[in-house]
Structure formats: C-alpha cells, structure tokens
Enzyme design. Structure first.
Site, short mmCIF file in Angstrom:
data_model
loop_
_atom_site.label_atom_id
_atom_site.label_comp_id
_atom_site.label_asym_id
_atom_site.label_seq_id
_atom_site.Cartn_x
_atom_site.Cartn_y
_atom_site.Cartn_z
N ASP A 1 9.11 2.82 -0.20
CA ASP A 1 8.35 3.50 0.76
C ASP A 1 8.32 3.01 2.15
O ASP A 1 8.24 1.99 2.62
CB ASP A 1 6.80 2.89 0.22
CG ASP A 1 5.77 3.74 0.89
OD1 ASP A 1 5.86 4.37 1.94
OD2 ASP A 1 4.51 3.19 0.62
N TYR B 1 0.76 -1.26 0.10
CA TYR B 1 -0.07 -0.29 -0.17
C TYR B 1 0.86 0.97 0.00
O TYR B 1 1.90 1.23 0.82
CB TYR B 1 -0.86 -0.05 1.22
CG TYR B 1 -1.67 1.31 1.33
CD1 TYR B 1 -2.95 1.38 0.45
CD2 TYR B 1 -1.61 2.07 2.42
CE1 TYR B 1 -3.66 2.55 0.51
CE2 TYR B 1 -2.51 3.27 2.58
CZ TYR B 1 -3.54 3.34 1.37
OH TYR B 1 -4.50 4.40 1.74
N LYS C 1 3.76 8.59 9.08
CA LYS C 1 3.78 7.83 10.35
C LYS C 1 4.77 8.62 11.40
O LYS C 1 4.65 9.50 11.80
CB LYS C 1 3.77 6.48 10.20
CG LYS C 1 2.73 6.10 9.19
CD LYS C 1 2.25 4.46 9.17
CE LYS C 1 0.89 4.29 8.48
NZ LYS C 1 0.94 3.87 7.20
C1 LIG Z 1 0.13 4.25 5.94
C2 LIG Z 1 0.85 4.07 4.67
C3 LIG Z 1 1.06 5.25 3.47
C4 LIG Z 1 -0.04 6.05 3.50
O1 LIG Z 1 0.23 7.22 4.59
P1 LIG Z 1 -1.17 8.12 4.76
O2 LIG Z 1 -0.44 8.90 5.84
O3 LIG Z 1 -1.97 7.12 5.55
O4 LIG Z 1 -1.59 8.95 3.58
C5 LIG Z 1 1.79 4.77 2.27
N1 LIG Z 1 2.59 3.82 2.41
C6 LIG Z 1 2.81 2.97 3.51
C7 LIG Z 1 3.89 1.94 3.43
C8 LIG Z 1 1.82 3.19 4.53
O5 LIG Z 1 1.90 2.15 5.61
#
Ligand SMILES: *Cc1c(COP(=O)(O)O)cnc(C)c1O
Length: 427
Positions: A239, A144, A267
């Site tokens: 990511d 994601y 995060k």
């Molecule tokens: C949470 C997450 C996102 C998205 O971040 P948001 O602040 O919710 O938009 C993107 N990549 C990874 C790996 C994530 O865990």
C-alpha cells in the site's frame, strides 16, 4: 481571539455535517481544541479564516508534495477545465499518465485509476482474492488501508487468529477473513501461514507505515514477506498510497528493492485532486473487468481534471533530478535539529524518519510497531502540537500520524519551525 472565525465555522458545521468534518482526523479529537478552518494555501503556507498563516507539515496528507497551488499544476488544471470536466469516455490523457507511471516505476505493467486510496486498496484485495481463489488476507495492526470493511479490523482476543470488527457496521463474516499481525513481527507471520495453509490470498502492508506515526520496516521484514508470499503462492500488496512518489519516484519498491505483486497509490498521484490507483503485472491486472472477471468500476475514475493535476505533478517531480535529495535533506535537518533541541530540554523522544516522512514520538524506547506507538506520551504530543500551532507551525493533529515534508519548505521555514520548537515548554 486567534481562532474566532474557525470556532464559529466549526459550531455551524456541526449542525450540518457529522462532527463538523468530512473526515474524522480533521476534527482535532485526538489533540483537543477547535479545528482550524483554512481558506487558502500557497507553497509552504496555509492561511486560515482568521488570517493566521502556518508552515504546513501535512500538505493535504501528502498530495501537495511540490508545495501548495503550484503555478504549473494550476495552469494545467485551468487549461483542462476549458475543455471539459468529465466525459465518462476514454481519454488520451489516461493513457498518457498510465504510460508515464508504468515506465518510471519499477515492476508495474498496468495501472487502473480510481478516486481514492480506499478504493484502490479495496479493489486490490478483491483482485488478489479473485486471482488466487483464496479468501483470507493478512494486515498489520496500526496500518491503515482506507475505510473499507475488510480493513476496519482489530486483533482478536486470546488465541483467536482472526480479527474482530473495529467499527460498528463491519460484520463478523467480513472480520473472519482478515488476519492481524504485529508490524515487524516475522514469527507471527510464519505462524499465520502455518495455521492457514493454502488460504491466504495476500499480505497487505504499508512498506513504511505512516498511519501509526512513521514506523520503518526492520531486519529485512519486507524481503521476508516477499519470500513467504512466494513460498505460499500468496500475493504481496504494497500500500503505497503514502509512500508512492514520496520515498522515491518508484516508492518503496525502488527504495527497498522489493517487488510487490500489487501496488496501491493515492495522495501524491492526484496532485491534490481525488485520485487513487492500483497497479501490477499484466498477468494479474488482466483479471480485471472488462478483460477479466474481477469487477471494478468508477463513474469519475480517470477524471480529466484529476489526471491533469496528477500527471503534471508527477512530471514536475520527475523532471527535477534533485527533488528527492532536497526533501530528504530538509527532513534530515528537521530530525537532527529538533532532536538536539528536545535533548537540550531534557525531553525524552524518538524521531522515526524515512525520506520525507517523519514522526516525533515522546517515548524513551524505540517505536517499531503499533503497541510501541501507543506507549508514547500522547498528551505531551498534543501539548507540543498546540504550542507549535500557536506559533504558526501546522503539524498533523495526532501523535499517530506522519509529517509530510514538501519541496516548498526552505531554510527560512526550517528556521521558523526550529524557533517554535525552541520556545516549546513542557507543561
Ligand atoms: C490515506 C491512506 C489510505 C486511504 O486513502 P483515502 O484517499 O483517504 O481513501 C490508504 N492507505 C494508506 C497507506 C493511506 O495513507
């Protein structure tokens, strides 16, 4: 009734907010039941609107890595608030956090702040496309990268190498530029490069996946991606929204000793306030506006309250030499002891773990990609989730999520957690 006020609040919320929540996973659709409404959090604990308390294994999906409402972070936010919430001008604080991060994280020279992980990943692929002059990206099933259109793509059917929209509203035009691959499937990556010569701008990957449950890269997968990107002049994007400042201060780049061309953060970087970021070398980041031609902007980007929460959190982590050692030890203990208890009960399971990320899959075989994560016994996970919730243990409300262990979890919390697992009965 244990969740009386939460139930009433959820009823009311559904009238005014789509599905009653501002982000889908919070609605407990996967595990069933009524989502618990929280009213406060401190250290390792959450307190809900019915005054039940929980040991928290989500930690706001990662940000509260030092524990909730840490007094030092709280003080920093309060102090900054006295001086103003937002100016829409440059501030010294933005340089301070950028400098702190680029000095302490391997292989990045410049960093641009945004307000969410979604924005960070969306901007990183725009930059990768602008920099390479190519349009296609490769993403992995089960990873994601936020909810921007290019990532809401599922595998195409049959021989199709391009993806299909995974949500109404995402166009075929967008979907055709996102190629899908199975996590850990090296052959498939080689095929994609063979079939799309000179067209792939970037591979984007969660270097340890957390969004299909915790799934680890195997057989030097990240090293191989680095190599094939080099051979094809494509960019490798890590990511690290989840793994950044969590697996180590330098994230997966440090842990696996693999250099990404672009890295995205979120995060932990905001310490609980809305922050995302993307970073890379001068050579690539210089292509961003205003210096370069690739456009990207944000009214609240680098917001002073968010920057002070983020910087203070990162400093707390950095100044504690045993920080990651403790996280790892806590997670290892949970892994071993939960595994032992489930074995004694004769419940088939696999626990995947890296650093302070872990997931319990109720599955007889290993889990190293999304297909395998789907084969796990999710109804049993849902049962496990609810039985632990009743006993004051707050796990992520889905078998496709990782647990986020915080520094505030000590022996007492571990013991309480194991006691709840001992009381788990297979229904
Ligand atoms: C949470 C997450 C996102 C998205 O971040 P948001 O602040 O919710 O938009 C993107 N990549 C990874 C790996 C994530 O865990």
């Amino acid at each position: 009734m244990r969740y009386q006020r939460s139930s009433a609040l959820f009823q009311e919320a559904q009238q005014y907010i789509p599905g009653g929540v501002n982000s889908p996973v919070r609605a407990f659709k996967s595990v069933g039941g009524v989502p618990v409404f929280m009213k406060s959090a401190k250290g390792a604990y959450l307190t809900d609107e019915d005054d039940n308390t929980y040991i928290d294994y989500i930690n706001s999906w990662g940000p509260a890595i030092v524990g909730h409402t840490h007094p030092v972070v709280l003080e920093a936010i309060q102090k900054q608030a006295e001086n103003g919430f937002s100016f829409g001008t440059p501030t010294e604080l933005e340089t301070e956090i950028a400098k702190f991060i680029t000095i302490n994280v391997p292989n990045i020279e410049q960093i641009r702040m945004v307000s969410s992980g979604t924005e960070a990943c969306m901007s990183a692929i725009r930059l990768a496309r602008g920099y390479t002059g190519r349009e296609k990206i490769i993403k992995f099933e089960g990873c994601y990268h936020g909810h921007s259109d290019s990532f809401l793509i599922k595998a195409g059917s049959g021989a199709a190498t391009f993806g299909n929209p995974n949500s109404p509203g995402v166009t075929q035009g967008t979907a055709k530029d996102t190629l899908l691959a199975r996590y850990n499937d090296w052959e498939q990556i080689q095929d994609l490069f063979k079939n799309n010569p000179g067209e792939i701008a970037a591979i984007i990957i969660e270097p340890v996946a957390g969004n299909m449950g915790c799934v680890l890269p195997e057989n030097d997968f990240l090293q191989k991606l680095r190599q094939i990107c080099d051979e094809n002049k494509s960019l490798l994007i890590f990511d690290e929204v989840m793994t950044g400042f969590r697996l180590a201060f330098g994230g997966a780049q440090e842990v696996f000793n693999v250099k990404a061309d672009l890295v995205t953060y979120g995060k932990v970087i905001g310490g609980g306030l809305p922050v995302g970021a993307f970073a890379g070398s001068n050579e690539i980041m210089d292509h961003l506006a205003p210096k370069g031609a690739v456009y990207q902007a944000g009214t609240l980007s680098g917001n002073p309250l968010a920057m002070s929460a983020g910087l203070t959190t990162l400093q707390l982590i950095k100044n504690n030499v045993d920080f990651y050692k403790k996280l790892e030890k806590t997670t290892e203990t949970l892994d071993f002891e939960i595994g032992k208890i489930l074995n004694e009960k004769g419940i088939a399971h696999r626990i995947n773990r890296k650093g302070s990320m872990m997931s319990v899959f109720f599955h007889t075989a290993s889990v190293s990609n999304f297909d395998e994560a789907q084969q796990a016994n999710h109804p049993l996970f849902n049962n496990f989730f609810h039985q632990l919730l009743e006993r004051g243990i707050y796990l992520p409300p889905s078998g496709y999520e990782t647990w986020f262990i915080s520094h505030a979890i000590n022996d007492l919390e571990i013991e309480k957690t194991l006691e709840a697992v001992r009381n788990f009965h297979y229904e």
